[in-house]
Design a protein around this motif. Sequence first.
Motif, mmCIF file in Angstrom:
data_model
loop_
_atom_site.group_PDB
_atom_site.id
_atom_site.type_symbol
_atom_site.label_atom_id
_atom_site.label_comp_id
_atom_site.label_asym_id
_atom_site.label_seq_id
_atom_site.Cartn_x
_atom_site.Cartn_y
_atom_site.Cartn_z
ATOM 1 N N VAL A 207 38.786 37.182 24.732
ATOM 2 C CA VAL A 207 37.619 36.474 24.215
ATOM 3 C C VAL A 207 37.765 36.290 22.709
ATOM 4 C CG1 VAL A 207 36.121 37.407 26.022
ATOM 5 C CG2 VAL A 207 36.309 38.610 23.830
ATOM 6 N N THR A 208 37.031 35.338 22.180
ATOM 7 C CA THR A 208 36.955 35.142 20.737
ATOM 8 C C THR A 208 35.680 35.807 20.242
ATOM 9 O OG1 THR A 208 38.161 33.054 20.829
ATOM 10 C CG2 THR A 208 36.830 33.471 18.862
ATOM 11 N N ALA A 209 35.836 36.730 19.302
ATOM 12 C CA ALA A 209 34.706 37.505 18.807
ATOM 13 C C ALA A 209 34.343 37.088 17.388
ATOM 14 C CB ALA A 209 35.043 38.999 18.838
ATOM 15 N N GLU B 290 36.412 34.902 12.725
ATOM 16 C CA GLU B 290 36.612 35.161 14.144
ATOM 17 C C GLU B 290 37.971 35.793 14.394
ATOM 18 O OE1 GLU B 290 36.189 31.386 16.046
ATOM 19 O OE2 GLU B 290 33.989 31.503 16.092
ATOM 20 N N ILE B 291 38.087 36.437 15.557
ATOM 21 C CA ILE B 291 39.371 36.993 15.980
ATOM 22 C C ILE B 291 39.356 37.075 17.500
ATOM 23 C CG2 ILE B 291 38.603 39.415 15.866
ATOM 24 C CD1 ILE B 291 41.417 40.136 14.833
ATOM 25 N N TRP B 292 40.499 36.887 18.112
ATOM 26 C CA TRP B 292 40.532 37.071 19.562
ATOM 27 C C TRP B 292 40.797 38.538 19.860
ATOM 28 C CZ3 TRP B 292 44.619 39.170 22.164
ATOM 29 C CH2 TRP B 292 45.880 39.145 21.545
ATOM 30 N N VAL B 293 40.274 38.987 20.981
ATOM 31 C CA VAL B 293 40.467 40.369 21.392
ATOM 32 C C VAL B 293 40.554 40.424 22.913
ATOM 33 C CG1 VAL B 293 37.979 40.857 21.413
ATOM 34 C CG2 VAL B 293 39.597 42.731 21.180
ATOM 35 N N LYS B 294 41.457 41.245 23.376
ATOM 36 C CA LYS B 294 41.560 41.500 24.814
ATOM 37 C C LYS B 294 40.629 42.658 25.143
ATOM 38 C CE LYS B 294 44.894 42.444 28.519
ATOM 39 N NZ LYS B 294 46.338 42.721 28.816
ATOM 40 N N VAL B 295 39.673 42.429 26.006
ATOM 41 C CA VAL B 295 38.678 43.456 26.323
ATOM 42 C C VAL B 295 39.393 44.691 26.874
ATOM 43 C CG1 VAL B 295 36.624 44.030 27.658
ATOM 44 C CG2 VAL B 295 36.978 41.681 26.824
ATOM 45 N N PRO B 296 39.200 45.851 26.236
ATOM 46 C CA PRO B 296 39.937 47.039 26.654
ATOM 47 C C PRO B 296 39.282 47.766 27.817
ATOM 48 C CG PRO B 296 38.533 47.594 24.826
ATOM 49 C CD PRO B 296 38.332 46.113 25.069
ATOM 50 N N GLU B 297 40.058 48.561 28.487
ATOM 51 C CA GLU B 297 39.500 49.574 29.373
ATOM 52 C C GLU B 297 38.931 50.693 28.500
ATOM 53 O OE1 GLU B 297 42.312 49.459 33.311
ATOM 54 O OE2 GLU B 297 43.121 50.464 31.538
ATOM 55 N N THR B 298 38.124 51.534 29.084
ATOM 56 C CA THR B 298 37.567 52.674 28.360
ATOM 57 C C THR B 298 38.111 53.975 28.938
ATOM 58 O OG1 THR B 298 35.526 51.558 27.695
ATOM 59 C CG2 THR B 298 35.456 53.954 27.827
ATOM 60 N N ILE B 299 38.599 54.817 28.051
ATOM 61 C CA ILE B 299 39.060 56.151 28.412
ATOM 62 C C ILE B 299 38.033 57.144 27.875
ATOM 63 C CG2 ILE B 299 40.893 57.873 28.116
ATOM 64 C CD1 ILE B 299 42.827 55.495 27.724
ATOM 65 N N ARG B 300 37.417 57.888 28.753
ATOM 66 C CA ARG B 300 36.355 58.809 28.353
ATOM 67 C C ARG B 300 36.927 60.196 28.081
ATOM 68 N NH1 ARG B 300 30.856 60.136 31.872
ATOM 69 N NH2 ARG B 300 29.984 61.681 30.420
ATOM 70 N N LEU B 301 36.616 60.725 26.911
ATOM 71 C CA LEU B 301 37.055 62.055 26.512
ATOM 72 C C LEU B 301 35.798 62.905 26.351
ATOM 73 C CD1 LEU B 301 39.730 60.974 23.876
ATOM 74 C CD2 LEU B 301 40.046 61.445 26.314
#
Length: 422
Positions: A25-27, A149-160
């Motif tokens: 997405v573009t943020a 603006e910047i594009w970003v690949k939506v990340p997965e979330t790692i819960r700690l």
Amino acid sequence: MRMTLAEKLIARAAGRGAVRPGEVVTARVDLAMIHDSGGPRRVEPILKRLGVGLWDRERVVLISDHYIPGDDPDGAAILRLTRDWAQANGVTFHDGQGICHVVLPERGHVAPGMFIVGGDSHSPTGGAFGAYMFGVGATEMAGVLATGEIWVKVPETIRLDWQGVLPRGVMAKDMILAMCGRLGMDGGRYQAVEYTGPAIRALGMQERMTLSNMAAELGAQAGLIAPDQTTAAYVAAAGGDPGDWADWCGDEGAVTAERHDFDAAALAPQVAAPHSPANASDVGAQAGQGLDVIYIGACTGAKYTDLAAAAEILRGKRPAKEIEILVAPASARDQARAKAEGIMAVFEEAGAKILPNACGICAGYGAARLGADIRCLSTTARNFRGRMGDASSRVWLASPYTAAASAIEGRIADPRNHLEGA
């Protein structure tokens, strides 16, 4: 749709109702932070070639911290260029006030819900405030400054997740070193890590900042902590607007890629052996290792909270005669507070050399860089070979508590032996 905190933050920036991991997405960027090393001297030539200026000077914050105090010709020239650029472009400029990752939030620039891009690898620090913040290089930063603006690949979330209560003598630095030791420096997989649990909520903001900062050492893009009353109070006191902070939390049942559980009550002080933060283990495994230098500095080891912890152990005691203590407070404001409360006097009475409010030898700058074969215990984030000076030097990472205890004994030492009630 149930979303994680990372997904909610990116969805807002992208103007979307929802996003899913893997989407590109573009943020829209709420704030861009640059510093003297990777800032004007790197981005201005790119902007000139493109024939464009800043998209919004009110959303750019420039901080000088790498080349301070500019005590050599190259550093002085870079600082002149930085100051000239700041004046010419009318951006907010904090000159020589401390390390960017500490100055940015202490001046009220970071608040829950924001999407922020920083020109430094430890920019994930902003995640401690429930903001999505990550670091980029000069080319990407130039694009941000030109377009907002910047594009970003939506990340997965790692819960700690951290349950329990930290024992006396154990700090956030020990928590993140333990995570590096268990997960390794690629455990974050350039995704978003989110720190959760009662042990996280019990931490003050400067301790949370240490965890989010060193998400970089876990290999994550962002290190997030959902905001709470502690966050809101800090932001308001810094002159910022915490806004509707309670909205910025992950939804119950939102899908996370991984979860790792930790017991705060069982955590011992940690030490990371040369030459990686991932070489972390309980202090007992390294106890007795001889040292030459104790460095209490950096954005992960010399904030007010860090200085107070080290002084708690050093107060009224003399360091080992063979030890040199270097203290570089992370910001001018933190140093002023520490001075007013008698903390800086503790370091001075211990014979410590007080260095400028700057990145200093953590990033390989300044005259205090480590010489050949020097053994150093440091409160910095990284201990890569040659980063803090000569390639033959060796650096162990630890908390300010452990650094102070080791200064007294002249070797790596367990701080719990120097704290009443530990």
